[in-house]
Every structure is written in structure tokens, then in C-alpha cells.
Design a protein around this motif. Structure first.
Motif, mmCIF file in Angstrom:
data_model
loop_
_atom_site.group_PDB
_atom_site.id
_atom_site.type_symbol
_atom_site.label_atom_id
_atom_site.label_comp_id
_atom_site.label_asym_id
_atom_site.label_seq_id
_atom_site.Cartn_x
_atom_site.Cartn_y
_atom_site.Cartn_z
ATOM 1 N N GLN A 208 0.831 -1.202 0.000
ATOM 2 C CA GLN A 208 0.000 0.000 0.000
ATOM 3 C C GLN A 208 0.868 1.255 0.000
ATOM 4 O OE1 GLN A 208 -2.330 -0.601 3.540
ATOM 5 N NE2 GLN A 208 -0.737 0.173 4.894
ATOM 6 N N PRO A 209 0.245 2.417 -0.305
ATOM 7 C CA PRO A 209 1.006 3.669 -0.414
ATOM 8 C C PRO A 209 1.794 4.049 0.835
ATOM 9 C CG PRO A 209 -1.136 3.926 -1.446
ATOM 10 C CD PRO A 209 -1.157 2.586 -0.780
ATOM 11 N N GLY B 109 -0.988 2.351 -9.974
ATOM 12 C CA GLY B 109 -0.974 2.290 -8.517
ATOM 13 C C GLY B 109 -0.319 3.510 -7.904
ATOM 14 N N TYR B 110 0.701 3.268 -7.078
ATOM 15 C CA TYR B 110 1.370 4.355 -6.357
ATOM 16 C C TYR B 110 2.841 3.975 -6.219
ATOM 17 C CZ TYR B 110 2.251 7.755 -2.574
ATOM 18 O OH TYR B 110 2.729 8.790 -1.803
ATOM 19 N N ALA C 14 7.049 10.200 -5.035
ATOM 20 C CA ALA C 14 5.909 9.300 -4.888
ATOM 21 C C ALA C 14 4.626 9.951 -5.376
ATOM 22 C CB ALA C 14 5.757 8.886 -3.425
ATOM 23 N N LYS C 15 3.865 9.229 -6.171
ATOM 24 C CA LYS C 15 2.584 9.748 -6.663
ATOM 25 C C LYS C 15 1.727 8.600 -7.179
ATOM 26 C CE LYS C 15 3.998 10.702 -11.441
ATOM 27 N NZ LYS C 15 4.037 11.738 -12.510
ATOM 28 N N LYS C 16 0.434 8.881 -7.341
ATOM 29 C CA LYS C 16 -0.479 7.911 -7.920
ATOM 30 C C LYS C 16 -0.301 7.875 -9.436
ATOM 31 C CE LYS C 16 -4.135 8.301 -4.425
ATOM 32 N NZ LYS C 16 -5.549 8.680 -4.179
ATOM 33 N N SER C 17 -0.542 6.713 -10.005
ATOM 34 C CA SER C 17 -0.517 6.553 -11.454
ATOM 35 C C SER C 17 -1.631 5.596 -11.849
ATOM 36 C CB SER C 17 0.838 5.993 -11.901
ATOM 37 O OG SER C 17 0.972 4.647 -11.476
ATOM 38 N N LYS D 254 -3.849 2.007 -4.495
ATOM 39 C CA LYS D 254 -3.801 3.460 -4.380
ATOM 40 C C LYS D 254 -4.321 3.942 -3.030
ATOM 41 C CE LYS D 254 -4.496 4.014 -9.358
ATOM 42 N NZ LYS D 254 -5.315 4.642 -10.425
ATOM 43 N N LYS D 255 -4.766 2.983 -2.191
ATOM 44 C CA LYS D 255 -5.316 3.344 -0.887
ATOM 45 C C LYS D 255 -4.701 2.471 0.204
ATOM 46 C CE LYS D 255 -9.857 4.853 -2.596
ATOM 47 N NZ LYS D 255 -11.324 4.646 -2.484
ATOM 48 N N ASP E 258 5.729 5.217 1.047
ATOM 49 C CA ASP E 258 6.198 6.456 1.674
ATOM 50 C C ASP E 258 7.209 6.186 2.781
ATOM 51 O OD1 ASP E 258 4.564 7.970 0.016
ATOM 52 O OD2 ASP E 258 2.907 8.046 1.460
ATOM 53 N N ALA F 228 7.034 0.505 -5.165
ATOM 54 C CA ALA F 228 5.690 0.672 -5.742
ATOM 55 C C ALA F 228 4.677 -0.280 -5.138
ATOM 56 C CB ALA F 228 5.751 0.468 -7.251
#
Length: 204
Positions: free
Chosen positions: A54-55, A82-83, A76-79, A102-103, A59, A98
Motif C-alpha cells: 500500500q502507499p 498504482g502508487y 511518490a505519486k499515484k498513477s 492506491k489506498k 512512503d 511501488a
């Protein structure tokens, strides 16, 4: 099934590199360092990927990597997929961290679900056949674009060099040593792009 026991990353200062891997990612013995002064510059033709759940784990791992001396190549960012983020460690290795999610769905555990070695090669089809001839089984294949092999412990994947560099966020140019050795039970050989494999020594 071929087992990749460890990825050996070569550097002039292996003790410092080992300390970084422990502090940043806690990779234990799956990624190790060895001494090398071999000349190298630019993109070394591969990336290491850490696949997580998960994100928040992305992080967390990015934060400890940066605190240990890594630099950001892609924040780091959403795509669509995913993330994720891409960093480069102080010794030149590029790390993609990665998640397909996304949550966040649970407290962060810093658990790494999968380690993937992605080789950026000049001809995916040629290199795919080379590894098949070495006894590696193909798990996924998308023509001349992308290949995954059925390997245990650490996953091996192939991507065209240009796409691998773009995915990492670096220029394609690079020369000299890859500064990488793949420790496995597949044997000792060098692939068409100069990536070296070494026979793993069994330990009790």
C-alpha cells in the motif's frame, strides 16, 4: 524453478552500502554488496524494484532511503498502475518502490512483498531466448516489450533499455560496468548485455 539467492551490488565501499540497505529497506541477505572499482557511468542498465502492499509502505521506505542518503528521481505519486516512487542510492543503484494499491487498508508494516530485478536489454526477444536456453522458465511475455521469468526469492524481468531508463526517470546513456552480479542456482555465465551470473554457494 530457478532460485535467485541474492543480488550482489558492486561498490568501492561495500560496508557503507550494506549499512544503507539495512537502514533504508532492511533487505537482509537478499541484496548484498561487494567491492569493485570498475569504471561505470550513467544508467547501468537495470533497476531494483520493491513491491509493497500500500502507499503508506511506499512512503515509509522512501523516507528511510532518503534519510540514509538516497536522492529522488521520481517523487511518490499515484498513477494508472498504482502508487510509487523512484530513488537512487548513494552508490548509484536505482530503486523503484511501488504498490498496485492506491489506498491504505491497514497500518504500515514496512513489509516488502517482492523484490524484482529489472534488466534493461538491447533486444528483449534475444535475451528471453538466452535465458530460456539457460533453463529459466517464462512466466509472462509481451512480445519484444516485457518478459517475466518464474524465479524464486527474487523475480527477474526484462524490459527494453530505453523503456527501463524512462521508467526510472534517467537518461538512457551509460557505459562501463553494470556493477551487478546475480547469485543463483542457474550457473555461471554472462548474458548478451553483459549481466553476470554466479553460482550461489550453498550454506547450512
Amino acid at each position: 524453478m530457478t532460485t535467485i539467492d541474492a543480488i550482489i551490488l558492486e561498490t568501492p565501499d561495500p560496508a557503507a552500502a550494506e549499512a544503507f540497505y539495512a537502514a533504508a529497506f532492511d533487505l537482509k541477505d537478499r541484496v548484498r554488496a561487494s567491492a569493485s572499482q570498475a569504471p561505470t557511468s550513467g544508467f547501468r542498465g537495470y533497476t531494483m524494484s520493491l513491491v509493497v502492499g500500500q502507499p503508506s509502505t511506499v512512503d515509509s521506505l522512501v523516507a528511510t532511503a532518503l534519510a540514509a542518503g538516497a536522492t529522488t528521481l521520481k517523487p511518490a505519486k499515484k498513477s494508472f498502475w498504482g502508487y510509487g516512487a523512484v530513488v537512487q542510492d548513494p552508490f548509484g543503484t536505482i530503486w523503484k518502490i511501488a504498490s498496485s494499491s492506491k489506498k491504505n487498508t491497514e497500518p504500515d508494516t514496512r513489509r516488502i512483498d517482492e523484490i524484482v530485478l529489472l534488466l534493461g536489454v538491447s533486444d528483449v526477444a534475444v535475451t528471453k531466448q538466452f535465458y530460456a536456453d539457460q533453463g529459466l522458465s517464462v512466466a509472462k511475455s509481451y512480445g519484444r516489450k516485457y518478459v517475466e521469468f518464474a524465479t524464486a526469492n527474487i523475480k527477474l524481468a526484462l524490459y527494453g533499455r530505453r523503456f527501463a531508463a524512462k521508467d526510472a526517470g534517467v537518461p538512457i546513456d551509460g557505459s562501463g560496468s553494470h556493477r551487478l552480479v546475480i547469485d543463483s542456482d542457474a550457473g555461471t555465465f554472462t548474458d548478451p548485455d553483459g549481466f553476470a551470473w554466479n553460482t550461489a554457494v550453498a550454506t547450512n
